[in-house]
Write a protein that holds these residues in place. Sequence first.
Motif, mmCIF file in Angstrom:
data_model
loop_
_atom_site.group_PDB
_atom_site.id
_atom_site.type_symbol
_atom_site.label_atom_id
_atom_site.label_comp_id
_atom_site.label_asym_id
_atom_site.label_seq_id
_atom_site.Cartn_x
_atom_site.Cartn_y
_atom_site.Cartn_z
ATOM 1 N N ALA A 1 11.748 -44.001 4.799
ATOM 2 C CA ALA A 1 10.493 -44.675 5.141
ATOM 3 C C ALA A 1 9.313 -43.719 5.015
ATOM 4 C CB ALA A 1 10.565 -45.202 6.570
ATOM 5 N N LYS A 2 8.143 -44.262 4.727
ATOM 6 C CA LYS A 2 6.935 -43.461 4.685
ATOM 7 C C LYS A 2 6.364 -43.360 6.089
ATOM 8 C CE LYS A 2 5.397 -44.146 0.006
ATOM 9 N NZ LYS A 2 4.252 -44.415 -0.856
ATOM 10 N N VAL A 3 5.886 -42.173 6.433
ATOM 11 C CA VAL A 3 5.239 -41.960 7.722
ATOM 12 C C VAL A 3 3.873 -41.334 7.474
ATOM 13 C CG1 VAL A 3 7.361 -41.811 9.058
ATOM 14 C CG2 VAL A 3 6.419 -39.756 8.029
ATOM 15 N N PHE A 4 3.021 -41.419 8.480
ATOM 16 C CA PHE A 4 1.645 -40.974 8.341
ATOM 17 C C PHE A 4 1.258 -40.093 9.520
ATOM 18 C CE2 PHE A 4 2.389 -45.160 6.617
ATOM 19 C CZ PHE A 4 1.963 -45.014 5.309
ATOM 20 N N ALA A 5 0.315 -39.199 9.293
ATOM 21 C CA ALA A 5 -0.188 -38.354 10.373
ATOM 22 C C ALA A 5 -0.945 -39.242 11.345
ATOM 23 C CB ALA A 5 -1.095 -37.270 9.819
ATOM 24 N N GLY A 6 -0.651 -39.061 12.621
ATOM 25 C CA GLY A 6 -1.263 -39.919 13.638
ATOM 26 C C GLY A 6 -2.032 -39.165 14.689
ATOM 27 N N GLY A 7 -2.366 -37.901 14.456
ATOM 28 C CA GLY A 7 -3.155 -37.136 15.418
ATOM 29 C C GLY A 7 -2.323 -36.179 16.234
ATOM 30 N N GLN A 8 -2.970 -35.476 17.136
ATOM 31 C CA GLN A 8 -2.305 -34.485 17.973
ATOM 32 C C GLN A 8 -1.528 -35.157 19.090
ATOM 33 O OE1 GLN A 8 -1.954 -31.281 17.674
ATOM 34 N NE2 GLN A 8 -3.276 -31.052 15.905
#
Length: 83
Positions: free
Chosen positions: A62-69
Amino acid sequence: MHLAKSGRLIVKLSAAGIRPGEMLVDSAGRRVGRIAELIGPVSAPYASVIPMTDRTTRLAGAKVFAGGQARPERRQNNGRRRN
C-alpha cells in the motif's frame, strides 16, 4: 511496504526531507506508523517504521504518506498540580 521479522515495516521513500519521528498515514488518513530510522543509500532511502496497527499484513504494497510529527508523549504529574 514490507514487514520485517522484527515487526517493523520497511518503506521505500520517494520524497526528500522526511525525518525520523514523522507519522505516516494511509490514503484514508489513518495512522500507519512512526518512522524510527532511515536506512539505505541517500539516493534511494528506506525507512524503518514502528507500526501503529496490528493489521500490518494488509498494508503490504500500500502507498503511505507523510502525516506530520508524532505528538510528544504527555508527562504525568502523579496527581500534583503546578502553581
